[in-house]
Design a protein around this motif. Structure first.
Motif, PDB file in Angstrom:
ATOM      1  N   THR A 267     -15.817   8.156   3.150  1.00 37.03           N
ATOM      2  CA  THR A 267     -14.808   9.020   3.210  1.00 37.03           C
ATOM      3  C   THR A 267     -14.688   9.948   1.791  1.00 37.03           C
ATOM      4  O   THR A 267     -13.939  10.983   1.670  1.00 37.03           O
ATOM      5  N   GLY A 268     -15.511   9.276   0.926  1.00 36.75           N
ATOM      6  CA  GLY A 268     -15.427   9.837  -0.540  1.00 36.75           C
ATOM      7  C   GLY A 268     -14.197   9.433  -1.238  1.00 36.75           C
ATOM      8  O   GLY A 268     -14.262   9.473  -2.337  1.00 36.75           O
ATOM      9  N   PHE A 269     -13.548   8.399  -0.712  1.00 35.84           N
ATOM     10  CA  PHE A 269     -12.265   7.681  -1.485  1.00 35.84           C
ATOM     11  C   PHE A 269     -12.951   6.027  -1.556  1.00 35.84           C
ATOM     12  O   PHE A 269     -14.033   5.671  -1.206  1.00 35.84           O
ATOM     13  N   TYR A 270     -12.236   5.566  -2.582  1.00 38.91           N
ATOM     14  CA  TYR A 270     -12.431   3.965  -2.841  1.00 38.91           C
ATOM     15  C   TYR A 270     -11.098   3.070  -2.917  1.00 38.91           C
ATOM     16  O   TYR A 270     -10.067   3.680  -2.715  1.00 38.91           O
ATOM     17  N   GLU A 271     -11.653   1.842  -2.615  1.00 40.69           N
ATOM     18  CA  GLU A 271     -10.689   0.881  -2.244  1.00 40.69           C
ATOM     19  C   GLU A 271     -10.944  -0.427  -2.666  1.00 40.69           C
ATOM     20  O   GLU A 271     -12.052  -0.580  -3.152  1.00 40.69           O
ATOM     21  N   PHE A 272      -9.929  -1.384  -2.561  1.00 40.73           N
ATOM     22  CA  PHE A 272     -10.415  -2.690  -2.689  1.00 40.73           C
ATOM     23  C   PHE A 272      -9.445  -3.547  -1.483  1.00 40.73           C
ATOM     24  O   PHE A 272      -8.606  -3.007  -0.923  1.00 40.73           O
ATOM     25  N   ASP A 273      -9.844  -4.662  -1.258  1.00 43.37           N
ATOM     26  CA  ASP A 273      -9.376  -5.346  -0.288  1.00 43.37           C
ATOM     27  C   ASP A 273      -7.989  -5.800  -0.622  1.00 43.37           C
ATOM     28  O   ASP A 273      -7.433  -5.771  -1.633  1.00 43.37           O
ATOM     29  N   ARG A 274      -6.993  -5.609   0.507  1.00 48.63           N
ATOM     30  CA  ARG A 274      -5.751  -5.723   0.499  1.00 48.63           C
ATOM     31  C   ARG A 274      -5.306  -6.954   1.428  1.00 48.63           C
ATOM     32  O   ARG A 274      -4.576  -6.729   2.474  1.00 48.63           O
ATOM     33  N   PRO A 275      -5.530  -8.319   1.128  1.00 47.76           N
ATOM     34  CA  PRO A 275      -5.250  -9.039   2.044  1.00 47.76           C
ATOM     35  C   PRO A 275      -3.610  -9.436   2.123  1.00 47.76           C
ATOM     36  O   PRO A 275      -2.808  -9.130   1.184  1.00 47.76           O
ATOM     37  N   ASP A 276      -3.267 -10.020   3.267  1.00 48.53           N
ATOM     38  CA  ASP A 276      -1.895 -10.369   3.317  1.00 48.53           C
ATOM     39  C   ASP A 276      -1.394 -11.757   2.800  1.00 48.53           C
ATOM     40  O   ASP A 276      -1.737 -12.856   3.598  1.00 48.53           O
ATOM     41  N   TYR A 277      -1.333 -11.577   1.467  1.00 49.32           N
ATOM     42  CA  TYR A 277      -1.037 -13.314   0.701  1.00 49.32           C
ATOM     43  C   TYR A 277      -0.091 -14.123   1.313  1.00 49.32           C
ATOM     44  O   TYR A 277       0.011 -15.398   1.150  1.00 49.32           O
ATOM     45  N   GLY A 278       1.234 -13.567   1.920  1.00 49.41           N
ATOM     46  CA  GLY A 278       2.210 -14.222   2.188  1.00 49.41           C
ATOM     47  C   GLY A 278       2.880 -15.098   0.980  1.00 49.41           C
ATOM     48  O   GLY A 278       3.243 -16.194   1.453  1.00 49.41           O
TER      49      GLY A 278
END
Length: 291
Positions: A267-278
């Motif tokens: 996509t040209g974008f950057y990200e990191f994991d976004r877990p549901d920590y609760g």
């Protein structure tokens, strides 16, 4: 000397959140450095935001609302960068805060921050623990509300001092390096007050009902639709079941952001994991009264 930091948001009718936004950014940066897109040209918004830079736009509901909104915000950020070193951009219920332990205000912090980067605060969702906290928040939110839920979805790249494109929703940019400072937080206020939540959700559901299209036919967040809402009081009662973590050590969660940062497909974008920590935490007393 003029401020080197501007704040930008877009709002329609969300006066409770706008008051908090104005208390925070207006007091820290000065209202003359606050830019508010008044969606629908609401008189109450204009009155509350007196002294800010107000941009009135038509308020007709549209199935591509989020797409249009972020196209406008992106271009405003890039324009404002010609005059400011840093532009803080986000929804009206999102506030970027510096840990008071740093001894600096947000303005002082960004005054000293390096340029040509995007800063990504750690996302914390302020939650109203209706089982143990008062119903009303009063003039300030933090204090009456001391509980936060760890919310990687709101660890947004929202402090911009470089030319880049921000994705719809503000969750990703095309800047290829992650800067997640240890002292920087983004507080999301959607769940900070039960009565205000109910009112805000009623307004959002009314907008999507007027548009008359489903989630898959629109560029609007799923949370705006009645079918995704659930039962309001049950949602808030559920906060008590979140695991409570003692202390306020956010280093492991920021490190996970750094460890998992990379391209978001092609996509040209950057990200990191976004877990549901609760997970939930109780804010240290030093945060009380910040907004």
């Amino acid at each position: 000397m003029q401020s080197k930091v501007a704040a930008l948001t877009m709002v329609r009718e969300d006066l409770f959140f706008l008051r908090a936004w104005l208390r925070h950014y207006g007091e820290v940066l000065g209202r003359e450095n606050c830019y508010i897109v008044n969606h629908g040209r609401g008189e109450a918004v204009a009155d509350l935001a007196a002294g800010c830079n107000i941009i009135g736009i038509p308020g007709d509901p549209h199935r591509n609302f989020d797409m249009k909104r972020w196209r406008l915000l992106n271009n405003l950020v890039m324009g404002l960068r010609s005059y400011y070193d840093h532009v803080v951009v986000g929804d009206v219920d999102e506030l970027v805060v510096v840990d008071p332990a740093s001894g600096k205000s947000l303005l002082e912090y960004l005054w000293d921050a390096p340029l040509r980067r995007v800063l990504t605060p750690l996302g914390l969702e302020v939650i109203h623990r209706i089982d143990i906290e008062p119903e009303a928040v009063g003039a300030r939110i933090l204090g009456p509300r001391r509980h936060v839920r760890l919310a990687p979805h709101y660890s947004k790249p929202c402090v911009v001092s470089v030319g880049t494109k921000i994705a719809r929703g503000g969750h990703f940019t095309q800047h290829g390096k992650l800067h997640a400072p240890d002292d920087l937080y983004l507080f999301h206020l959607k769940f900070c007050d039960f009565p205000e939540y109910v009112g805000a959700m009623n307004r959002r559901n009314a907008v999507t009902e007027e548009i008359g299209a489903g989630v898959k036919e629109t560029a609007i967040g799923r949370h705006w639709f009645a079918e995704a809402r659930g039962e309001d009081r049950a949602v808030f009662k559920g906060f008590a079941a979140l695991e409570t973590v003692e202390g306020f050590d956010m280093a492991p969660y920021r490190q996970h952001m750094r460890d998992t940062f990379g391209p978001r497909g092609d996509t040209g974008f950057y990200e990191f994991d976004r877990p549901d920590y609760g997970l939930q935490f109780k804010l240290p007393e030093r945060f009380s009264g910040l907004f």
